[in-house]
Design a protein around this motif. Structure first.
Motif, PDB file in Angstrom:
ATOM      1  N   ALA A  19     -18.174  25.590  30.680  1.00 24.42           N
ATOM      2  CA  ALA A  19     -17.522  25.438  29.372  1.00 24.42           C
ATOM      3  C   ALA A  19     -17.310  26.797  28.712  1.00 24.42           C
ATOM      4  O   ALA A  19     -16.248  27.072  28.146  1.00 24.42           O
ATOM      5  CB  ALA A  19     -18.360  24.534  28.474  1.00 24.42           C
ATOM      6  N   LEU A  20     -18.309  27.674  28.813  1.00 26.24           N
ATOM      7  CA  LEU A  20     -18.213  28.989  28.168  1.00 26.24           C
ATOM      8  C   LEU A  20     -17.332  29.959  28.941  1.00 26.24           C
ATOM      9  O   LEU A  20     -16.869  30.956  28.375  1.00 26.24           O
ATOM     10  CB  LEU A  20     -19.612  29.568  27.961  1.00 26.24           C
ATOM     11  N   ALA A  21     -17.078  29.684  30.212  1.00 25.39           N
ATOM     12  CA  ALA A  21     -16.179  30.552  30.982  1.00 25.39           C
ATOM     13  C   ALA A  21     -14.759  30.484  30.418  1.00 25.39           C
ATOM     14  O   ALA A  21     -13.970  31.406  30.624  1.00 25.39           O
ATOM     15  CB  ALA A  21     -16.183  30.143  32.460  1.00 25.39           C
ATOM     16  N   ARG A  22     -14.460  29.453  29.681  1.00 26.83           N
ATOM     17  CA  ARG A  22     -13.141  29.306  29.057  1.00 26.83           C
ATOM     18  C   ARG A  22     -13.050  30.090  27.752  1.00 26.83           C
ATOM     19  O   ARG A  22     -11.983  30.215  27.180  1.00 26.83           O
ATOM     20  CB  ARG A  22     -12.865  27.836  28.806  1.00 26.83           C
ATOM     21  N   TYR A  28     -20.921  21.673  19.890  1.00 29.90           N
ATOM     22  CA  TYR A  28     -20.101  20.468  19.905  1.00 29.90           C
ATOM     23  C   TYR A  28     -18.910  20.652  20.846  1.00 29.90           C
ATOM     24  O   TYR A  28     -18.532  19.732  21.569  1.00 29.90           O
ATOM     25  CB  TYR A  28     -19.626  20.135  18.488  1.00 29.90           C
ATOM     26  N   GLY A  29     -18.334  21.848  20.866  1.00 33.90           N
ATOM     27  CA  GLY A  29     -17.224  22.141  21.785  1.00 33.90           C
ATOM     28  C   GLY A  29     -17.663  22.079  23.238  1.00 33.90           C
ATOM     29  O   GLY A  29     -16.919  21.603  24.105  1.00 33.90           O
ATOM     30  N   ILE A  30     -18.873  22.545  23.523  1.00 34.00           N
ATOM     31  CA  ILE A  30     -19.418  22.487  24.887  1.00 34.00           C
ATOM     32  C   ILE A  30     -19.589  21.027  25.306  1.00 34.00           C
ATOM     33  O   ILE A  30     -19.167  20.623  26.391  1.00 34.00           O
ATOM     34  CB  ILE A  30     -20.755  23.248  24.983  1.00 34.00           C
ATOM     35  N   MET A  31     -20.201  20.223  24.426  1.00 34.41           N
ATOM     36  CA  MET A  31     -20.407  18.805  24.747  1.00 34.41           C
ATOM     37  C   MET A  31     -19.072  18.104  24.972  1.00 34.41           C
ATOM     38  O   MET A  31     -18.940  17.297  25.897  1.00 34.41           O
ATOM     39  CB  MET A  31     -21.189  18.101  23.632  1.00 34.41           C
ATOM     40  N   LEU A  83     -20.523  33.775  27.312  1.00 37.72           N
ATOM     41  CA  LEU A  83     -21.154  34.240  28.544  1.00 37.72           C
ATOM     42  C   LEU A  83     -21.414  35.738  28.475  1.00 37.72           C
ATOM     43  O   LEU A  83     -20.617  36.486  27.910  1.00 37.72           O
ATOM     44  CB  LEU A  83     -20.239  33.997  29.749  1.00 37.72           C
ATOM     45  N   THR A  84     -22.490  36.160  29.084  1.00 37.02           N
ATOM     46  CA  THR A  84     -22.709  37.576  29.331  1.00 37.02           C
ATOM     47  C   THR A  84     -22.093  37.887  30.697  1.00 37.02           C
ATOM     48  O   THR A  84     -21.667  36.972  31.415  1.00 37.02           O
ATOM     49  CB  THR A  84     -24.219  37.896  29.382  1.00 37.02           C
ATOM     50  N   ARG A  85     -22.078  39.135  31.059  1.00 34.78           N
ATOM     51  CA  ARG A  85     -21.584  39.504  32.391  1.00 34.78           C
ATOM     52  C   ARG A  85     -22.401  38.800  33.483  1.00 34.78           C
ATOM     53  O   ARG A  85     -21.863  38.262  34.437  1.00 34.78           O
ATOM     54  CB  ARG A  85     -21.639  41.015  32.597  1.00 34.78           C
ATOM     55  N   LEU A  86     -23.724  38.784  33.311  1.00 31.02           N
ATOM     56  CA  LEU A  86     -24.594  38.111  34.275  1.00 31.02           C
ATOM     57  C   LEU A  86     -24.300  36.606  34.309  1.00 31.02           C
ATOM     58  O   LEU A  86     -24.280  35.995  35.380  1.00 31.02           O
ATOM     59  CB  LEU A  86     -26.070  38.362  33.942  1.00 31.02           C
ATOM     60  N   GLY A  87     -24.045  36.023  33.155  1.00 30.39           N
ATOM     61  CA  GLY A  87     -23.704  34.606  33.102  1.00 30.39           C
ATOM     62  C   GLY A  87     -22.428  34.302  33.859  1.00 30.39           C
ATOM     63  O   GLY A  87     -22.328  33.296  34.574  1.00 30.39           O
TER      64      GLY A  87
END
Length: 120
Positions: A19-22, A28-31, A83-87
């Motif tokens: 979800a966060l890669a977008r 709530y947006g993730i869910m 996301l972080t770079r590692l994420g």
């Protein structure tokens, strides 16, 4: 992650990273994304979501940010994550693993011949 081999991601953790890669968003947006992409078959509840986010933040895969999206009303209670770079790297690693597993499922006849469909 001390030995250089990060632990495997849980399904919930991968779904949050996906979800966060977008782009950055709030809980709530993730869910909503997870519910949409799984056609409602996966419903991440608030408890699971925020425990997962806390673990991802502690592991350095996600970070909280105060920035919101343009055009959205400001809500001081709403927390945004990115996301972080590692994420990003962990999400890519997990996506590659899932791609290999999907390929094996196709080879085993579990998913039909997706390769033929891709070639069309």
């Amino acid at each position: 992650m001390a030995d250089g081999n990060p632990p495997p991601l849980t399904p919930a953790a991968f779904q949050v990273l996906l979800a966060l890669a977008r782009g950055r968003t709030h809980g709530y947006g993730i869910m909503g994304f997870i519910g949409e992409v799984t056609d409602g078959s996966v419903q991440l509840g608030p408890g699971t979501l925020y425990r997962t986010l806390a673990r991802l933040v502690a592991d350095g895969l996600v970070e909280e940010t105060r920035e919101s999206h343009e055009g959205e009303p400001h809500d001081a209670r709403r927390r945004y994550y990115r996301l972080t770079r590692l994420g990003w790297e962990m999400a890519q690693r997990e996506a590659r693993l899932l791609e290999r597993l999907t390929s094996a499922a196709v080879d085993a006849g579990l998913l039909g011949d997706l390769r033929r469909a891709d070639a069309s």
